[in-house]
Design a protein around this motif. Structure first.
Motif, short mmCIF file in Angstrom:
data_model
loop_
_atom_site.label_atom_id
_atom_site.label_comp_id
_atom_site.label_asym_id
_atom_site.label_seq_id
_atom_site.Cartn_x
_atom_site.Cartn_y
_atom_site.Cartn_z
N LEU A 291 0.85 -1.19 0.00
CA LEU A 291 0.00 0.00 0.00
C LEU A 291 0.88 1.24 0.00
CD1 LEU A 291 -2.57 -1.39 2.54
CD2 LEU A 291 -3.08 -0.74 0.18
N PRO A 292 0.44 2.33 -0.64
CA PRO A 292 1.26 3.54 -0.74
C PRO A 292 1.71 4.06 0.62
CG PRO A 292 -0.65 3.69 -2.20
CD PRO A 292 -0.86 2.47 -1.35
N GLY A 293 2.99 4.44 0.70
CA GLY A 293 3.54 5.01 1.93
C GLY A 293 4.00 4.00 2.95
N ARG A 294 3.87 2.72 2.63
CA ARG A 294 4.24 1.69 3.60
C ARG A 294 5.70 1.79 4.04
NH1 ARG A 294 6.49 -4.30 3.50
NH2 ARG A 294 5.46 -5.10 5.36
N ARG B 135 6.59 4.68 6.43
CA ARG B 135 6.09 4.49 7.79
C ARG B 135 6.97 3.52 8.57
NH1 ARG B 135 1.11 4.74 5.13
NH2 ARG B 135 1.02 2.47 4.91
N LEU B 136 7.38 2.45 7.92
CA LEU B 136 8.21 1.47 8.63
C LEU B 136 9.60 2.02 8.90
CD1 LEU B 136 7.19 -1.84 6.81
CD2 LEU B 136 6.61 -1.15 9.14
N LEU B 137 10.18 2.72 7.94
CA LEU B 137 11.53 3.25 8.13
C LEU B 137 11.57 4.38 9.16
CD1 LEU B 137 12.86 3.32 4.46
CD2 LEU B 137 13.50 1.74 6.29
N ALA B 138 10.43 4.98 9.45
CA ALA B 138 10.39 6.04 10.47
C ALA B 138 10.56 5.47 11.87
CB ALA B 138 9.06 6.79 10.37
N GLU B 139 10.36 4.16 12.02
CA GLU B 139 10.54 3.52 13.33
C GLU B 139 12.03 3.29 13.58
OE1 GLU B 139 8.14 2.94 15.52
OE2 GLU B 139 6.64 3.74 14.14
N GLY C 290 15.11 1.32 16.37
CA GLY C 290 15.31 0.23 17.31
C GLY C 290 14.81 -1.11 16.83
N TRP C 291 15.17 -1.50 15.59
CA TRP C 291 14.68 -2.78 15.08
C TRP C 291 15.71 -3.45 14.18
CZ3 TRP C 291 14.48 -2.98 9.76
CH2 TRP C 291 14.41 -1.76 9.08
N ASP C 292 15.62 -4.76 14.13
CA ASP C 292 16.29 -5.58 13.12
C ASP C 292 15.25 -6.11 12.12
OD1 ASP C 292 18.99 -5.56 14.39
OD2 ASP C 292 17.93 -6.62 15.99
N PHE C 293 14.03 -6.30 12.63
CA PHE C 293 12.86 -6.64 11.81
C PHE C 293 11.77 -5.65 12.21
CE2 PHE C 293 15.37 -10.39 11.99
CZ PHE C 293 15.00 -11.27 10.99
N VAL C 294 11.05 -5.12 11.24
CA VAL C 294 9.92 -4.25 11.57
C VAL C 294 8.79 -4.57 10.61
CG1 VAL C 294 10.77 -2.30 10.17
CG2 VAL C 294 9.13 -1.89 12.03
N ALA C 295 7.61 -4.84 11.17
CA ALA C 295 6.46 -5.26 10.37
C ALA C 295 5.25 -4.40 10.69
CB ALA C 295 6.14 -6.74 10.65
N ASP C 296 4.32 -4.39 9.73
CA ASP C 296 3.06 -3.68 9.93
C ASP C 296 1.90 -4.64 9.70
OD1 ASP C 296 3.37 -3.99 7.23
OD2 ASP C 296 3.12 -1.87 6.71
N ASN C 297 0.71 -4.11 9.81
CA ASN C 297 -0.50 -4.91 9.71
C ASN C 297 -0.73 -5.40 8.27
OD1 ASN C 297 -2.86 -6.10 10.63
ND2 ASN C 297 -3.68 -4.23 11.54
N ILE C 298 -1.46 -6.47 8.14
CA ILE C 298 -1.81 -7.02 6.83
C ILE C 298 -3.33 -6.96 6.66
CG2 ILE C 298 -1.95 -9.15 5.47
CD1 ILE C 298 0.73 -9.96 6.50
N ALA C 299 -3.75 -6.52 5.48
CA ALA C 299 -5.17 -6.55 5.12
C ALA C 299 -5.40 -7.71 4.16
CB ALA C 299 -5.59 -5.24 4.46
N PHE C 300 -6.30 -8.63 4.51
CA PHE C 300 -6.66 -9.75 3.64
C PHE C 300 -7.87 -9.34 2.81
CE2 PHE C 300 -4.60 -11.75 7.32
CZ PHE C 300 -3.64 -12.52 6.68
N VAL C 301 -7.73 -9.44 1.49
CA VAL C 301 -8.79 -8.99 0.60
C VAL C 301 -9.05 -10.04 -0.48
CG1 VAL C 301 -8.24 -6.56 0.99
CG2 VAL C 301 -7.23 -7.74 -0.96
N SER D 20 -0.35 0.03 12.03
CA SER D 20 -0.70 0.64 10.74
C SER D 20 -0.63 -0.41 9.65
CB SER D 20 0.27 1.77 10.42
OG SER D 20 0.37 2.68 11.50
N CYS D 21 -1.50 -0.32 8.67
CA CYS D 21 -1.59 -1.35 7.64
C CYS D 21 -0.95 -0.88 6.34
CB CYS D 21 -3.06 -1.71 7.39
SG CYS D 21 -3.24 -3.09 6.25
N GLY D 22 0.03 -1.65 5.84
CA GLY D 22 0.70 -1.29 4.61
C GLY D 22 0.88 -2.44 3.64
N TYR D 23 0.30 -3.59 3.94
CA TYR D 23 0.50 -4.78 3.09
C TYR D 23 -0.86 -5.38 2.77
CZ TYR D 23 2.69 -9.14 1.44
OH TYR D 23 3.11 -10.20 0.67
N GLY D 24 -1.13 -5.57 1.48
CA GLY D 24 -2.37 -6.20 1.05
C GLY D 24 -2.13 -7.62 0.62
N ALA D 25 -2.81 -8.56 1.25
CA ALA D 25 -2.69 -9.99 0.91
C ALA D 25 -3.96 -10.44 0.24
CB ALA D 25 -2.42 -10.81 2.17
#
Length: 334
Positions: free
Chosen positions: A96-99, A102-106, A108-119, A208-213
């Motif tokens: 999703l646009p801007g994903r 948003r993740l790079l703004a965080e 303190g991580w080695d892995f950083v994930a956001d929410n997934i929308a199932f469609v 925050s949701c940035g991945y569409g599955a």
């Protein structure tokens, strides 16, 4: 670009959807590379990916002449890429646009994930207009909580956090000699993330949701092979035989191993029934008493599935057709 992202797309016979995946990755300004690995496709997956190129020079298409599986394809892409941050995108999904921003703004991580929308596929093209806005509410997850979050329960909506698609710092993988286990064709993400957490990875999650599955009836977990389940619970056993684990983490990995082994036993029983008949399958259940509860419970769940209320989820997941989110919205004010 110090924070450049390589988006890795392993694809087999994905010609109808690969263009959407590639386009969504190239739209992100933070994407410095998109590597598609055509994993032995018999359709024009490579051509469809090439047609989505934006002429920025960021897209590379690699090919295996014979199918080797997603883990091998992703490892090959990691080897051929240069970006310091890695991102896995499935060939029928989209960003999703801007994903990325948003993740790079965080921090303190080695892995950083956001929410997934199932469609459902029919709604995928307009999904970006329908995605709910969730507060980020970042938090870190440890090994035990991650493993426990990958144990599904019958009658409860699936929410395994192994489905999450984090950005991954390449230097963490390199320092610890971590790559996907190529013998796995199911749960390869779960296994990599769990082994990384066992090595001390900082895994951060935002709501925050940035991945569409995109989900389909022919792409659910039921399409995997029985042998894939066996290899997954064997991967848990390998982790248990490895370096020292905290007792609570060890107990949860054992629980996950039993959970996957129960799914294997049910699938093996059904395979025997299909190939050799009911008598052979019942004989197996009777002579393997430790497998019997898993077999009986699985059959009962399947028989009662049609009586359950349809959930708010894509139709391909047996729901009403609405978008479903992997992570529930965080409580307000917390």
């Amino acid at each position: 670009m110090n924070n450049g992202i390589c988006v890795i797309i392993a694809a087999k016979n994905a010609a109808p959807t690969i263009g959407r995946a590639v386009s969504s990755a190239l739209r992100e300004p933070e994407t410095s590379e998109v590597i598609v690995v055509d994993d032995g496709s018999t359709d024009d997956t490579g051509g469809a990916a090439r047609a989505a190129d934006d002429a920025s020079g960021r897209l590379r298409i690699l090919r295996f002449d014979e199918n080797q599986g997603p883990a091998a394809a992703r490892n090959h892409a990691i080897r051929m890429s240069q970006a310091p941050i890695l991102s896995v995108l499935d060939a029928d999904d989209f960003l999703l646009p801007g994903r990325s921003a948003r993740l790079l703004a965080e921090d303190g991580w080695d892995f950083v994930a956001d929410n997934i929308a199932f469609v459902d596929e029919a709604r995928a093209s307009q999904a970006h207009l329908e995605i709910a806005e969730f507060e980020a509410k970042p938090y870190h997850i440890g090994l035990g909580a991650f493993v426990e979050g990958n144990i599904s329960r019958r009658g409860v909506r699936r929410g395994e956090i192994g489905f999450l698609k984090p950005l991954i710092r390449r230097d963490f993988l390199d320092r610890h000699g971590l790559r996907y286990k190529q013998q796995l064709r199911l749960g390869e993400d779960y296994d990599l993330y769990a082994r990384a957490l066992a090595q001390g990875a900082r895994y951060k999650i935002i709501h925050s949701c940035g991945y569409g599955a995109v989900v389909r009836g022919d792409s659910l977990s039921g399409s995997h092979r029985t042998e894939d389940l066996k290899r997954l619970y064997e991967a848990d056993r390998a982790m248990l035989a490895g370096p020292a684990l905290l007792p609570k983490d060890r107990a949860l990995i054992r629980k996950h191993e039993r959970h996957i082994r129960a799914r294997y036993e049910l699938r093996h029983f059904l395979d025997l029934k299909k190939q050799f008949g009911v008598a052979r399958a019942i004989s197996y259940a009777v002579t393997h008493p430790l497998a019997f509860p898993a077999i009986a419970g699985g059959i009962l769940s399947d028989k009662t599935a049609r009586f359950r209320r349809r959930a708010e989820a894509p139709e391909a997941l047996g729901g009403t057709g609405r978008i479903r989110y992997l992570l529930a919205a965080p409580p307000r004010g917390q």
